[in-house]
Design a protein around this motif. Structure first.
Motif, PDB file in Angstrom:
ATOM      1  N   ARG A   1      16.691  23.703  -5.690  1.00  0.00           N
ATOM      2  CA  ARG A   1      17.876  24.328  -6.298  1.00  0.00           C
ATOM      3  C   ARG A   1      18.297  23.556  -7.547  1.00  0.00           C
ATOM      4  O   ARG A   1      18.654  24.147  -8.560  1.00  0.00           O
ATOM      5  N   GLN A   2      18.219  22.254  -7.476  1.00  0.00           N
ATOM      6  CA  GLN A   2      18.635  21.430  -8.613  1.00  0.00           C
ATOM      7  C   GLN A   2      17.737  21.657  -9.831  1.00  0.00           C
ATOM      8  O   GLN A   2      18.238  21.845 -10.945  1.00  0.00           O
ATOM      9  N   VAL A   3      16.424  21.666  -9.624  1.00  0.00           N
ATOM     10  CA  VAL A   3      15.482  21.870 -10.738  1.00  0.00           C
ATOM     11  C   VAL A   3      15.701  23.240 -11.377  1.00  0.00           C
ATOM     12  O   VAL A   3      15.769  23.376 -12.599  1.00  0.00           O
ATOM     13  N   VAL A   4      15.835  24.271 -10.546  1.00  0.00           N
ATOM     14  CA  VAL A   4      16.034  25.631 -11.052  1.00  0.00           C
ATOM     15  C   VAL A   4      17.380  25.733 -11.769  1.00  0.00           C
ATOM     16  O   VAL A   4      17.487  26.314 -12.847  1.00  0.00           O
ATOM     17  N   ASN A   5      18.389  25.130 -11.178  1.00  0.00           N
ATOM     18  CA  ASN A   5      19.743  25.133 -11.746  1.00  0.00           C
ATOM     19  C   ASN A   5      19.738  24.532 -13.159  1.00  0.00           C
ATOM     20  O   ASN A   5      20.267  25.130 -14.105  1.00  0.00           O
ATOM     21  N   ILE A   6      19.114  23.379 -13.305  1.00  0.00           N
ATOM     22  CA  ILE A   6      19.064  22.704 -14.617  1.00  0.00           C
ATOM     23  C   ILE A   6      18.339  23.582 -15.642  1.00  0.00           C
ATOM     24  O   ILE A   6      18.804  23.748 -16.775  1.00  0.00           O
ATOM     25  N   ALA A   7      17.219  24.181 -15.233  1.00  0.00           N
ATOM     26  CA  ALA A   7      16.449  25.035 -16.151  1.00  0.00           C
ATOM     27  C   ALA A   7      17.275  26.246 -16.584  1.00  0.00           C
ATOM     28  O   ALA A   7      17.335  26.579 -17.769  1.00  0.00           O
ATOM     29  N   LEU A   8      17.934  26.888 -15.619  1.00  0.00           N
ATOM     30  CA  LEU A   8      18.708  28.098 -15.936  1.00  0.00           C
ATOM     31  C   LEU A   8      19.937  27.788 -16.780  1.00  0.00           C
ATOM     32  O   LEU A   8      20.224  28.491 -17.739  1.00  0.00           O
ATOM     33  N   LYS A   9      20.661  26.722 -16.422  1.00  0.00           N
ATOM     34  CA  LYS A   9      21.847  26.362 -17.205  1.00  0.00           C
ATOM     35  C   LYS A   9      21.447  25.984 -18.617  1.00  0.00           C
ATOM     36  O   LYS A   9      22.142  26.318 -19.580  1.00  0.00           O
ATOM     37  N   GLY A  10      20.304  25.313 -18.749  1.00  0.00           N
ATOM     38  CA  GLY A  10      19.796  24.943 -20.064  1.00  0.00           C
ATOM     39  C   GLY A  10      19.490  26.157 -20.915  1.00  0.00           C
ATOM     40  O   GLY A  10      19.564  26.126 -22.142  1.00  0.00           O
ATOM     41  N   ALA A  11      19.146  27.276 -20.239  1.00  0.00           N
ATOM     42  CA  ALA A  11      18.832  28.519 -20.953  1.00  0.00           C
ATOM     43  C   ALA A  11      20.077  29.387 -21.129  1.00  0.00           C
ATOM     44  O   ALA A  11      19.993  30.509 -21.629  1.00  0.00           O
ATOM     45  N   GLY A  12      21.237  28.887 -20.686  1.00  0.00           N
ATOM     46  CA  GLY A  12      22.487  29.603 -20.926  1.00  0.00           C
ATOM     47  C   GLY A  12      22.979  30.508 -19.805  1.00  0.00           C
ATOM     48  O   GLY A  12      23.906  31.276 -19.988  1.00  0.00           O
ATOM     49  N   TYR A  13      22.345  30.405 -18.636  1.00  0.00           N
ATOM     50  CA  TYR A  13      22.785  31.242 -17.511  1.00  0.00           C
ATOM     51  C   TYR A  13      23.842  30.510 -16.675  1.00  0.00           C
ATOM     52  O   TYR A  13      23.900  29.289 -16.661  1.00  0.00           O
ATOM     53  N   THR A  14      24.654  31.295 -15.963  1.00  0.00           N
ATOM     54  CA  THR A  14      25.588  30.750 -14.985  1.00  0.00           C
ATOM     55  C   THR A  14      24.845  30.775 -13.652  1.00  0.00           C
ATOM     56  O   THR A  14      24.125  31.728 -13.371  1.00  0.00           O
ATOM     57  N   VAL A  15      25.019  29.736 -12.833  1.00  0.00           N
ATOM     58  CA  VAL A  15      24.244  29.636 -11.602  1.00  0.00           C
ATOM     59  C   VAL A  15      25.133  29.538 -10.368  1.00  0.00           C
ATOM     60  O   VAL A  15      26.138  28.833 -10.364  1.00  0.00           O
ATOM     61  N   VAL A  16      24.749  30.279  -9.321  1.00  0.00           N
ATOM     62  CA  VAL A  16      25.386  30.199  -8.013  1.00  0.00           C
ATOM     63  C   VAL A  16      24.280  29.775  -7.057  1.00  0.00           C
ATOM     64  O   VAL A  16      23.173  30.302  -7.122  1.00  0.00           O
ATOM     65  N   GLU A  17      24.568  28.813  -6.174  1.00  0.00           N
ATOM     66  CA  GLU A  17      23.557  28.348  -5.228  1.00  0.00           C
ATOM     67  C   GLU A  17      23.887  28.777  -3.806  1.00  0.00           C
ATOM     68  O   GLU A  17      25.053  28.834  -3.424  1.00  0.00           O
ATOM     69  N   ALA A  18      22.831  29.074  -3.026  1.00  0.00           N
ATOM     70  CA  ALA A  18      22.990  29.383  -1.607  1.00  0.00           C
ATOM     71  C   ALA A  18      21.858  28.683  -0.848  1.00  0.00           C
ATOM     72  O   ALA A  18      20.752  28.545  -1.375  1.00  0.00           O
ATOM     73  N   VAL A  19      22.139  28.271   0.382  1.00  0.00           N
ATOM     74  CA  VAL A  19      21.157  27.494   1.147  1.00  0.00           C
ATOM     75  C   VAL A  19      20.202  28.350   1.989  1.00  0.00           C
ATOM     76  O   VAL A  19      19.156  27.881   2.402  1.00  0.00           O
ATOM     77  N   ASP A  20      20.575  29.606   2.250  1.00  0.00           N
ATOM     78  CA  ASP A  20      19.699  30.517   2.984  1.00  0.00           C
ATOM     79  C   ASP A  20      20.195  31.945   2.779  1.00  0.00           C
ATOM     80  O   ASP A  20      21.182  32.172   2.081  1.00  0.00           O
ATOM     81  N   GLY A  21      19.515  32.897   3.395  1.00  0.00           N
ATOM     82  CA  GLY A  21      19.856  34.304   3.204  1.00  0.00           C
ATOM     83  C   GLY A  21      21.273  34.658   3.610  1.00  0.00           C
ATOM     84  O   GLY A  21      21.963  35.401   2.919  1.00  0.00           O
ATOM     85  N   LYS A  22      21.725  34.111   4.748  1.00  0.00           N
ATOM     86  CA  LYS A  22      23.088  34.424   5.209  1.00  0.00           C
ATOM     87  C   LYS A  22      24.124  33.897   4.223  1.00  0.00           C
ATOM     88  O   LYS A  22      25.093  34.578   3.904  1.00  0.00           O
ATOM     89  N   ASP A  23      23.911  32.681   3.743  1.00  0.00           N
ATOM     90  CA  ASP A  23      24.810  32.069   2.764  1.00  0.00           C
ATOM     91  C   ASP A  23      24.827  32.922   1.487  1.00  0.00           C
ATOM     92  O   ASP A  23      25.882  33.203   0.913  1.00  0.00           O
ATOM     93  N   ALA A  24      23.648  33.373   1.069  1.00  0.00           N
ATOM     94  CA  ALA A  24      23.528  34.198  -0.142  1.00  0.00           C
ATOM     95  C   ALA A  24      24.328  35.492   0.001  1.00  0.00           C
ATOM     96  O   ALA A  24      25.094  35.858  -0.896  1.00  0.00           O
ATOM     97  N   LEU A  25      24.171  36.178   1.129  1.00  0.00           N
ATOM     98  CA  LEU A  25      24.880  37.447   1.330  1.00  0.00           C
ATOM     99  C   LEU A  25      26.389  37.230   1.304  1.00  0.00           C
ATOM    100  O   LEU A  25      27.124  38.034   0.750  1.00  0.00           O
TER     101      LEU A  25
END
Length: 122
Positions: free
Chosen positions: A15-39
């Motif tokens: 999540r951290q690696v993806v988060n850094i890449a996406l924020k660097g590209a100008g996206y806002t990021v929301v993290e979830a630990v599994d499918g239930k958390d995501a929903l």
């Protein structure tokens, strides 16, 4: 306005690696630990794209894709599977569920960003 992307993975380092890449590209990021958390987090504001692992506790990524596609607000939200799972059978299962892209770990951030930008122009 920047687009919001949700990362769903039980690994905090991924999540951290993806988060850094996406924020660097100008996206806002929301993290979830599994499918239930995501929903549970999808109701908190518009998410334009979901990046999900396949193998997770509580609710796996393929089940998550199926559940997301049942939600009227997220029926057409693109989902990228980011996983160590490279088997064709799993890929087919993911595509049938509604996943738009499949990125195998270990991945290069530019490769992931390219897939993201094709599905959700910044």
């Amino acid at each position: 306005m920047s687009k919001t992307i949700m990362i769903v993975d039980d690994s905090s380092s991924v999540r951290q690696v993806v988060n850094i890449a996406l924020k660097g590209a100008g996206y806002t990021v929301v993290e979830a630990v599994d499918g239930k958390d995501a929903l549970s987090k999808l109701g908190q504001g518009k998410v334009h794209l979901i990046i999900s692992d396949v193998n997770m506790p509580n609710m796996d990524g393929i089940t998550l894709v199926k559940e997301v596609k049942k939600l009227p607000d997220y029926k057409f939200t693109p989902i990228i599977m980011l996983t160590t799972e490279g088997a064709e059978e799993k890929k087919r299962e993911g595509q049938q569920a509604g996943a738009k892209a499949w990125v195998v770990k270990p991945f290069q951030p530019p490769q992931l960003l390219k897939a993201v930008s094709m599905l959700v122009p910044a």
